[in-house]
Design an enzyme around this catalytic site. Structure first.
Site, PDB file in Angstrom:
ATOM      1  N   HIS A  52      55.063   8.477  84.645  1.00  0.00           N
ATOM      2  CA  HIS A  52      54.920   9.559  85.615  1.00  0.00           C
ATOM      3  C   HIS A  52      55.842  10.693  85.169  1.00  0.00           C
ATOM      4  O   HIS A  52      56.944  10.440  84.685  1.00  0.00           O
ATOM      5  CB  HIS A  52      55.351   9.040  86.995  1.00  0.00           C
ATOM      6  CG  HIS A  52      54.976   9.949  88.128  1.00  0.00           C
ATOM      7  ND1 HIS A  52      53.743   9.930  88.720  1.00  0.00           N
ATOM      8  CD2 HIS A  52      55.683  10.912  88.766  1.00  0.00           C
ATOM      9  CE1 HIS A  52      53.690  10.830  89.682  1.00  0.00           C
ATOM     10  NE2 HIS A  52      54.870  11.443  89.733  1.00  0.00           N
ATOM     11  N   ASP A  97      53.417   4.038  85.745  1.00  0.00           N
ATOM     12  CA  ASP A  97      53.396   4.876  86.934  1.00  0.00           C
ATOM     13  C   ASP A  97      52.890   4.060  88.129  1.00  0.00           C
ATOM     14  O   ASP A  97      51.794   3.489  88.053  1.00  0.00           O
ATOM     15  CB  ASP A  97      52.470   6.077  86.691  1.00  0.00           C
ATOM     16  CG  ASP A  97      52.442   7.075  87.842  1.00  0.00           C
ATOM     17  OD1 ASP A  97      53.097   6.842  88.860  1.00  0.00           O
ATOM     18  OD2 ASP A  97      51.756   8.101  87.696  1.00  0.00           O
ATOM     19  N   SER A 148      51.177  14.976  90.743  1.00  0.00           N
ATOM     20  CA  SER A 148      51.758  14.073  91.730  1.00  0.00           C
ATOM     21  C   SER A 148      51.486  14.589  93.148  1.00  0.00           C
ATOM     22  O   SER A 148      50.323  14.669  93.556  1.00  0.00           O
ATOM     23  CB  SER A 148      53.251  13.903  91.438  1.00  0.00           C
ATOM     24  OG  SER A 148      53.763  12.790  92.109  1.00  0.00           O
TER      25      SER A 148
END
Length: 344
Positions: free
Chosen positions: A313, A283, A191
């Protein structure tokens, strides 16, 4: 008295509303993933976007959800064995920050990856993301140096990329001291950490520093376009949604035109190291991860891209309870091993 609308018009309007509602619903999570989402929800986290950064950092995380699932299954929640961890510090004065060196069993010298945690540049730390470098250290038979870079809003952009690059340079200079091979150093992260990994690669290229041999980008934050197909479909997804991303960007304070803040804004990605990109179906960042893979390929960078369906995610690192996470970890480790072997 107002005329009533024709039934056909009412039906059409209802159909449009239903369709719009359906489009805003994220895909259904597969069973193991849903179990983690339910476990985290049972810990009653408050919506991150409604909190101050200090409050947000105290909320139950997906990692806490994993621990609850393990506890419910009467399984150990202790960190996976077979890896030793040493805590160290990089830098001095105001710019110093902790790093954590994960070393697998064996003789070495080992190849090394500098690993950056997620959390939108604002929340989380290396403890929350411990499972990922721990798994990769074992699977790739490599040292993982996990970095507690300074977080926003106390330290806004460019503090995080500067720390990330300082950690990378430290590893190049001190790899031998941690039983690592200074000629086989990669970067990776999840991320926001995926953002930092590819930004470090760009900085190394631009500053003519030794390039990483590989970049592992797990659902990286690389753009601020919130009108992509995945942002629309996963606007209300868990554990990451559109309002949270808006909150993260607000606190990070990155220059939206600066490629060191948003790598998709780079004029060219030529000369960056080969990349492995891991993506999750559920996500908001799915579309930009795929677009970044395509941009890298267009600029001549070798890319191994894999999308995992039915997971969200933050799924990477959940190998203890989510089989697809274990698959993704193995995929990343195999690509890493290939990259390290090519530099022997």
């Amino acid at each position: 008295m107002k005329k009533a609308l024709p039934l056909t018009l009412l039906a059409g309007a209802a159909l449009v509303a239903t369709s719009a509602f359906a489009q805003s619903q994220p895909p259904k999570a597969e069973a193991a993933m849903q179990k983690v989402l339910d476990a985290q929800a049972s810990l009653k986290p408050k919506p991150i976007e409604t909190l101050t950064p200090e409050e947000a950092r105290k909320q139950p995380t997906p990692a806490d959800g994993v621990k609850k699932v393990l506890a419910d299954m009467k399984k150990s929640t202790a960190p996976e064995a077979g890896v030793t961890v040493k805590d160290m510090t990089v830098g001095s004065g105001d710019a110093s920050f902790p790093i954590h060196v994960y070393t697998p069993e064996g003789k070495g010298p080992f190849p090394v990856m500098v690993y950056y945690h997620g959390g939108g540049f604002v929340i989380a730390d290396t403890k929350v993301y411990d499972a990922s470098p721990r798994a990769l250290a074992k699977m790739a038979n490599a040292i993982m140096v996990s970095v507690d870079y300074r977080r926003a809003p106390e330290h806004k952009f460019p503090a995080a990329p500067n720390d990330a690059f300082a950690a990378y340079q430290w590893v190049l200079a001190h790899a031998k001291e941690i039983n690592g091979d200074p000629m086989r150093v990669a970067v990776g992260g999840e991320s926001a950490g995926g953002n930092l990994a590819t930004v470090v690669s760009m900085m190394a290229r631009d500053k003519k520093v030794q390039m990483p041999v590989h970049q592992l980008l797990v659902y990286p934050v690389v753009n601020d376009d919130m009108n992509t197909p995945s942002y629309k479909q996963n606007a209300n997804a868990k554990p990451l949604n559109k309002p949270m991303m808006e909150w993260f960007f607000k606190h990070y304070g990155g220059d939206p035109k600066n490629p060191y803040a948003l790598p998709m804004k780079a004029t060219s990605l030529k000369g960056l190291p080969p990349a492995t990109i891991v993506a999750a179906e559920i996500d908001p960042l799915l579309s930009e991860g795929k677009a970044y893979a395509d941009k890298l390929k267009k600029d001549g960078v070798a890319v191994s891209y894999k999308e995992y369906s039915g997971v969200t995610h933050e799924f990477f690192g959940m190998g203890a309870v989510v089989p697809k996470a274990k698959e993704a970890e193995q995929f990343a480790a195999d690509e890493l091993k290939k990259a390290f072997a090519a530099k022997k």
